[in-house]
Enzyme design. Structure first.
Site, PDB file in Angstrom:
ATOM      1  N   ALA A 178       0.856  -1.181   0.000  1.00 17.60           N
ATOM      2  CA  ALA A 178       0.000   0.000   0.000  1.00 17.60           C
ATOM      3  C   ALA A 178       0.894   1.234   0.000  1.00 17.60           C
ATOM      4  CB  ALA A 178      -0.885  -0.010   1.235  1.00 17.60           C
TER       5      ALA A 178
ATOM      6  N   GLY B 249       0.704  -5.089   1.047  1.00 15.49           N
ATOM      7  CA  GLY B 249      -0.562  -5.135   0.312  1.00 15.49           C
ATOM      8  C   GLY B 249      -0.409  -5.770  -1.074  1.00 15.49           C
TER       9      GLY B 249
ATOM     10  N   GLU C  78      -0.683  -9.370  -0.458  1.00 10.20           N
ATOM     11  CA  GLU C  78      -2.084  -9.660  -0.116  1.00 10.20           C
ATOM     12  C   GLU C  78      -2.951  -9.657  -1.375  1.00 10.20           C
ATOM     13  OE1 GLU C  78      -2.063  -6.512   2.824  1.00 10.20           O
ATOM     14  OE2 GLU C  78      -2.537  -7.958   4.392  1.00 10.20           O
TER      15      GLU C  78
HETATM   16  N1  DAK Z   1       4.601   3.175  -0.722  1.00  9.45           N
HETATM   17  C1  DAK Z   1       4.981   4.346  -1.296  1.00  9.45           C
HETATM   18  N2  DAK Z   1       6.104   4.456  -2.012  1.00  9.45           N
HETATM   19  C2  DAK Z   1       6.887   3.370  -2.139  1.00  9.45           C
HETATM   20  C3  DAK Z   1       6.546   2.134  -1.569  1.00  9.45           C
HETATM   21  C4  DAK Z   1       5.317   2.051  -0.825  1.00  9.45           C
HETATM   22  N3  DAK Z   1       4.871   0.924  -0.282  1.00  9.45           N
HETATM   23  N4  DAK Z   1       7.527   1.251  -1.866  1.00  9.45           N
HETATM   24  C5  DAK Z   1       8.430   1.914  -2.600  1.00  9.45           C
HETATM   25  N5  DAK Z   1       8.045   3.182  -2.785  1.00  9.45           N
HETATM   26  C6  DAK Z   1       8.752   4.237  -3.526  1.00  9.45           C
HETATM   27  C7  DAK Z   1       9.966   4.719  -2.760  1.00  9.45           C
HETATM   28  O1  DAK Z   1       9.584   5.675  -1.803  1.00  9.45           O
HETATM   29  C8  DAK Z   1      10.793   5.314  -3.876  1.00  9.45           C
HETATM   30  O2  DAK Z   1      10.258   6.559  -4.221  1.00  9.45           O
HETATM   31  P1  DAK Z   1      11.210   7.880  -4.405  1.00  9.45           P
HETATM   32  O3  DAK Z   1      11.920   8.013  -3.118  1.00  9.45           O
HETATM   33  O4  DAK Z   1      12.112   7.479  -5.552  1.00  9.45           O
HETATM   34  O5  DAK Z   1      10.261   8.978  -4.705  1.00  9.45           O
HETATM   35  C9  DAK Z   1      10.525   4.358  -5.041  1.00  9.45           C
HETATM   36  O6  DAK Z   1       9.298   3.701  -4.725  1.00  9.45           O
HETATM   37  C10 DAK Z   1      11.588   3.309  -5.213  1.00  9.45           C
HETATM   38  O7  DAK Z   1      11.795   2.653  -3.975  1.00  9.45           O
HETATM   39  P2  DAK Z   1      13.232   2.527  -3.281  1.00  9.45           P
HETATM   40  O8  DAK Z   1      14.137   3.649  -3.662  1.00  9.45           O
HETATM   41  O9  DAK Z   1      12.996   2.308  -1.836  1.00  9.45           O
HETATM   42  O10 DAK Z   1      13.772   1.182  -3.986  1.00  9.45           O
HETATM   43  P3  DAK Z   1      14.775   0.105  -3.395  1.00  9.45           P
HETATM   44  O11 DAK Z   1      15.057  -0.826  -4.551  1.00  9.45           O
HETATM   45  O12 DAK Z   1      15.919   0.742  -2.662  1.00  9.45           O
HETATM   46  O13 DAK Z   1      13.926  -0.698  -2.292  1.00  9.45           O
HETATM   47  C11 DAK Z   1      11.933  -1.824  -1.436  1.00  9.45           C
HETATM   48  C12 DAK Z   1      12.793  -1.429  -2.679  1.00  9.45           C
HETATM   49  C13 DAK Z   1      10.691  -2.531  -1.962  1.00  9.45           C
HETATM   50  C14 DAK Z   1      12.725  -2.789  -0.557  1.00  9.45           C
HETATM   51  C15 DAK Z   1      11.597  -0.539  -0.622  1.00  9.45           C
HETATM   52  O14 DAK Z   1      11.059   0.443  -1.521  1.00  9.45           O
HETATM   53  C16 DAK Z   1      10.604  -0.781   0.469  1.00  9.45           C
HETATM   54  O15 DAK Z   1      10.961  -1.287   1.537  1.00  9.45           O
HETATM   55  N6  DAK Z   1       9.347  -0.408   0.242  1.00  9.45           N
HETATM   56  C17 DAK Z   1       8.296  -0.480   1.214  1.00  9.45           C
HETATM   57  C18 DAK Z   1       7.799  -1.889   1.344  1.00  9.45           C
HETATM   58  C19 DAK Z   1       6.732  -2.009   2.417  1.00  9.45           C
HETATM   59  O16 DAK Z   1       6.999  -1.667   3.595  1.00  9.45           O
HETATM   60  N7  DAK Z   1       5.539  -2.454   2.064  1.00  9.45           N
HETATM   61  C20 DAK Z   1       4.434  -2.545   2.977  1.00  9.45           C
HETATM   62  C21 DAK Z   1       3.643  -1.264   2.950  1.00  9.45           C
HETATM   63  S1  DAK Z   1       2.304  -1.284   4.132  1.00  9.45           S
HETATM   64  C22 DAK Z   1      -5.323  -2.324   4.459  1.00  9.45           C
HETATM   65  C23 DAK Z   1      -4.930  -2.975   3.331  1.00  9.45           C
HETATM   66  C24 DAK Z   1      -3.597  -3.104   3.002  1.00  9.45           C
HETATM   67  C25 DAK Z   1      -2.625  -2.561   3.769  1.00  9.45           C
HETATM   68  C26 DAK Z   1      -3.016  -1.908   4.919  1.00  9.45           C
HETATM   69  C27 DAK Z   1      -4.354  -1.787   5.259  1.00  9.45           C
HETATM   70  N8  DAK Z   1      -6.688  -2.197   4.819  1.00  9.45           N
HETATM   71  C28 DAK Z   1      -7.718  -2.781   3.914  1.00  9.45           C
HETATM   72  C29 DAK Z   1      -7.115  -1.551   5.999  1.00  9.45           C
HETATM   73  C30 DAK Z   1      -1.252  -2.696   3.356  1.00  9.45           C
HETATM   74  C31 DAK Z   1      -0.239  -2.090   3.962  1.00  9.45           C
HETATM   75  C32 DAK Z   1       1.079  -2.128   3.327  1.00  9.45           C
HETATM   76  O17 DAK Z   1       1.295  -2.711   2.293  1.00  9.45           O
END
Ligand code: DAK
Length: 257
Positions: free
Chosen positions: A65, A108, A111
């Site tokens: 997400a 997400g 998921e």
């Molecule tokens: N959200 C927003 N931007 C994201 C992102 C994300 N989840 N993942 C990556 N990006 C963006 C980065 O901010 C970066 O943007 P700029 O800084 O260039 O503007 C760009 O994508 C490239 O990412 P990185 O520079 O970080 O790339 P790397 O290769 O160094 O790293 C990575 C890739 C995938 C390891 C890293 O980006 C990362 O850790 N990303 C976050 C992964 C994460 O934590 N995912 C879980 C998010 S929480 C719900 C339903 C669903 C959910 C919640 C509630 N309900 C129905 C209530 C779900 C929640 C989630 O998924």
């Protein structure tokens, strides 16, 4: 139909939905989820389409997400907007859905892939639920679907300790259906979708329902529902045609009637 964050195509009888926010690793924002649900529903209603493939790009299926969109939200706002809860609409899609995954499939994103019926992965795919790193837990089925798919031990490690699985590990754990070389994952998923689309549509629909029901109900109720669907199919032209074609040693021609 023009969408902002997804692209749609039709390949033979397979509908294809591509997540299209490559710079943000296809992070799922509210608009994207809304578009995704609308596109899946449109393919579900389209008689020219028999199955749907959902994909991202080579670098990411989806990295979760959109964290920026959620970062400042209050609990009440999350509850009222339910921005990403819209993918409950996916559960109502009756045609088979296949996730074609390359690169990051996180939070997400994972998921979303698990809400599909099958997952075809590139050998570059990485599966994980890293929400713990953000001080939260999965919110769209991660604790439930992942645990059912891979069992408690691995689910605990992935969700409590943000362990990512390689494609081979995900295959061994039963999370995904197959792993193929990077250049083949989308073609393989489309081929599989077209195989499903060529099968008896009513039986496919009831089969999907019955398998999903296995996660919802008791064995006794599940068996009873399965038997009812099995008997019901004897009222269809396709059952007559399928069994006749077998005895006549020819290929069946399905009509979805
Ligand atoms: N959200 C927003 N931007 C994201 C992102 C994300 N989840 N993942 C990556 N990006 C963006 C980065 O901010 C970066 O943007 P700029 O800084 O260039 O503007 C760009 O994508 C490239 O990412 P990185 O520079 O970080 O790339 P790397 O290769 O160094 O790293 C990575 C890739 C995938 C390891 C890293 O980006 C990362 O850790 N990303 C976050 C992964 C994460 O934590 N995912 C879980 C998010 S929480 C719900 C339903 C669903 C959910 C919640 C509630 N309900 C129905 C209530 C779900 C929640 C989630 O998924």
């Amino acid at each position: 139909m023009d969408y902002q964050f997804i692209l749609t195509e039709v390949h033979d009888r397979a509908g294809l939905i591509r997540l299209n926010r490559p710079k943000q690793l296809n992070a799922l924002n509210g608009t994207l989820i809304e578009e995704l649900a609308a596109a899946a529903e449109a393919f579900d209603a389209d008689p020219a389409v028999g199955a749907v493939v959902l994909t991202g790009d080579e670098r990411a299926f989806a990295a979760g997400a959109d964290i920026r969109e959620m970062a400042e939200a209050s609990a009440v706002e999350m509850l009222l907007n339910d921005r990403i809860g819209k993918w409950e609409r996916f559960r109502k899609v009756r045609k088979p859905m296949i996730a074609a995954v390359s690169g990051f499939c996180l939070g997400g994103g994972n998921e979303l892939a698990m809400a599909c019926d099958m997952i075809v992965a590139s050998e570059t795919a990485r599966f994980g639920q890293p929400e713990i790193n953000l001080g939260v837990i999965p919110g769209a089925g991660g604790t439930q679907r992942l645990t059912r798919a891979v069992g408690k031990a691995l689910a605990m490690e992935m969700i409590l300790n943000a362990r990512m699985l390689t494609a081979e590990e995900a295959l061994r754990a039963g999370l995904i259906n197959r792993v193929v070389p990077a250049e083949q994952y989308l073609g393989e998923a489309l081929k599989l979708a077209n195989e499903l689309a060529a099968r008896a549509p009513l039986a496919i629909r009831l089969a999907k329902e019955a398998v999903n029901n296995a996660f919802e109900t008791s064995l006794t109720d599940g068996l009873a529902d399965e038997r009812r669907s099995f008997y019901f199919l004897f009222s269809t032209d396709d059952q007559k045609e399928g069994m006749k074609a077998f005895t006549e040693k020819r290929k069946a021609e399905w009509r979805g009637r």
